[in-house]
Write a protein that holds these residues in place. Structure first.
Motif, short mmCIF file in Angstrom:
data_model
loop_
_atom_site.label_atom_id
_atom_site.label_comp_id
_atom_site.label_asym_id
_atom_site.label_seq_id
_atom_site.Cartn_x
_atom_site.Cartn_y
_atom_site.Cartn_z
N ASP A 20 23.54 7.81 19.74
CA ASP A 20 22.09 7.75 19.95
C ASP A 20 21.71 8.22 21.35
O ASP A 20 20.62 8.74 21.56
CB ASP A 20 21.57 6.33 19.73
N ALA A 21 22.61 8.04 22.31
CA ALA A 21 22.38 8.48 23.68
C ALA A 21 22.69 9.97 23.85
O ALA A 21 22.56 10.51 24.96
CB ALA A 21 23.22 7.65 24.65
N GLY A 22 23.11 10.64 22.78
CA GLY A 22 23.38 12.07 22.84
C GLY A 22 24.80 12.44 23.17
O GLY A 22 25.11 13.62 23.37
N VAL A 23 25.71 11.47 23.23
CA VAL A 23 27.11 11.75 23.54
C VAL A 23 27.74 12.50 22.36
O VAL A 23 27.58 12.09 21.21
CB VAL A 23 27.88 10.45 23.85
N VAL A 24 28.43 13.59 22.66
CA VAL A 24 29.05 14.42 21.64
C VAL A 24 30.53 14.07 21.57
O VAL A 24 31.26 14.17 22.56
CB VAL A 24 28.87 15.92 21.95
N GLY A 38 34.59 20.15 29.20
CA GLY A 38 33.43 20.37 30.05
C GLY A 38 32.65 21.61 29.70
O GLY A 38 31.43 21.64 29.80
N GLU A 39 33.36 22.65 29.29
CA GLU A 39 32.69 23.89 28.91
C GLU A 39 31.97 23.66 27.58
O GLU A 39 32.53 23.07 26.67
CB GLU A 39 33.70 25.02 28.76
N PRO A 40 30.75 24.15 27.47
CA PRO A 40 30.01 23.94 26.21
C PRO A 40 30.60 24.75 25.06
O PRO A 40 31.17 25.82 25.28
CB PRO A 40 28.60 24.41 26.54
N GLU A 41 30.48 24.23 23.87
CA GLU A 41 30.88 24.96 22.67
C GLU A 41 29.79 25.97 22.34
O GLU A 41 28.65 25.84 22.80
CB GLU A 41 31.05 23.99 21.49
N GLU A 42 30.14 26.96 21.54
CA GLU A 42 29.13 27.89 21.06
C GLU A 42 28.11 27.10 20.23
O GLU A 42 28.45 26.08 19.63
CB GLU A 42 29.77 28.97 20.21
N SER A 43 26.91 27.59 20.19
CA SER A 43 25.84 26.90 19.48
C SER A 43 26.22 26.64 18.02
O SER A 43 26.68 27.53 17.31
CB SER A 43 24.57 27.74 19.53
N GLY A 44 26.08 25.40 17.60
CA GLY A 44 26.34 25.03 16.22
C GLY A 44 27.80 24.78 15.89
O GLY A 44 28.12 24.44 14.76
N VAL A 45 28.69 24.93 16.85
CA VAL A 45 30.12 24.71 16.60
C VAL A 45 30.48 23.28 16.97
O VAL A 45 30.13 22.80 18.06
CB VAL A 45 30.98 25.72 17.41
N LYS A 46 31.19 22.61 16.09
CA LYS A 46 31.64 21.23 16.33
C LYS A 46 32.67 21.22 17.47
O LYS A 46 33.44 22.16 17.63
CB LYS A 46 32.26 20.68 15.04
N LEU A 47 32.67 20.16 18.23
CA LEU A 47 33.57 20.01 19.37
C LEU A 47 35.02 20.19 18.97
O LEU A 47 35.51 19.52 18.05
CB LEU A 47 33.34 18.62 19.99
N LEU A 48 35.70 21.12 19.61
CA LEU A 48 37.11 21.46 19.39
C LEU A 48 37.42 21.88 17.96
O LEU A 48 38.50 21.61 17.44
CB LEU A 48 38.04 20.32 19.84
N ALA A 49 36.48 22.55 17.32
CA ALA A 49 36.70 23.04 15.96
C ALA A 49 37.22 24.48 15.95
O ALA A 49 37.56 25.00 14.90
CB ALA A 49 35.40 22.97 15.15
N GLY A 50 37.31 25.09 17.12
CA GLY A 50 37.76 26.48 17.20
C GLY A 50 39.23 26.60 17.52
O GLY A 50 40.02 25.66 17.37
N TRP A 70 43.95 11.77 17.99
CA TRP A 70 43.17 12.37 19.07
C TRP A 70 41.68 12.13 18.82
O TRP A 70 41.23 11.98 17.70
CB TRP A 70 43.43 13.87 19.18
N ALA A 71 40.96 12.08 19.90
CA ALA A 71 39.50 12.07 19.88
C ALA A 71 39.06 13.08 20.92
O ALA A 71 39.81 13.39 21.86
CB ALA A 71 38.95 10.69 20.22
N ALA A 72 37.88 13.62 20.76
CA ALA A 72 37.35 14.58 21.73
C ALA A 72 35.99 14.10 22.21
O ALA A 72 35.24 13.46 21.47
CB ALA A 72 37.23 15.96 21.10
N LEU A 73 35.71 14.41 23.45
CA LEU A 73 34.47 14.00 24.09
C LEU A 73 33.99 15.16 24.96
O LEU A 73 34.78 15.74 25.70
CB LEU A 73 34.72 12.76 24.95
N SER A 74 32.72 15.48 24.86
CA SER A 74 32.14 16.51 25.72
C SER A 74 31.47 15.83 26.90
O SER A 74 30.88 14.75 26.75
CB SER A 74 31.10 17.32 24.95
#
Length: 176
Positions: A20-24, A38-50, A70-74
């Motif tokens: 809810d706070a916007g954490v990805v 830290g680097e942003p993903e391409e628009s519309g791409v899920k975190l570490l899906a590439g 594993w878990a991922a956090l932006s």
């Protein structure tokens, strides 16, 4: 309701508050490894899906981690803005990993800012600044900054450096 149900409900509520706070975030919230990007993903791409996520999961598997460990956090929120240090610290504390891996310089910098009070107490400058390649003990967690994982995928020598760094954080085993 049993204790395990209460634990799951508590985790769902805490993770929901972060979302809810916007954490990805992505992956398994109960895992021992947290990959921080830290680097942003391409628009519309899920975190570490590439390709970077594929390579990281393969590397963790080669180290002996189970596929779901594993878990991922932006360090950027859902709108692309940097997380406030307190929010990043709360997200890491909520996920409670045994090992935190900062994938790039912006992630390491954000972690340094979120944990500045603890890092300043460390003996070496490399540890206090989360220099790439150094494993640091921080509040019961192992923290490793890789220093540009995604960029290393295009260079065989850089990939070897990343692999050497990742080999420093194998699964802990029991007892911890």
């Amino acid at each position: 309701m049993g204790v395990s149900d209460e634990y799951v409900n508590k985790a769902k509520a805490e993770l929901g508050d972060l979302a809810d706070a916007g954490v990805v975030m992505s992956g398994n919230a109960f895992s021992p490894v947290l990959l921080v990007k830290g680097e942003p993903e391409e628009s519309g791409v899920k975190l570490l899906a590439g390709p970077d996520g594929d390579a990281l999961r393969a590397a963790l598997g080669a180290l002996g981690y189970a596929p779901e460990e594993w878990a991922a956090l932006s360090v950027r929120d859902a709108e692309g803005f940097p997380l406030v240090p307190g929010t990043l610290r709360l997200a890491i504390a909520t996920l409670d990993p045994a090992t935190v891996i900062a994938l790039d310089a912006p992630a390491a910098s954000a972690i340094c800012e979120a944990f500045a009070d603890e890092l300043v107490e460390l003996e070496s400058l490399e540890a206090a600044t989360l220099a790439p390649g150094y494993v640091v003990r921080l509040l019961g967690m192992r923290v490793l900054a890789l220093g540009g994982f995604e960029q290393s995928l295009a260079d065989a020598k850089a990939k070897q450096v990343m692999w050497a760094r990742l080999k420093q954080v194998p699964p802990l085993g029991e007892p911890y």
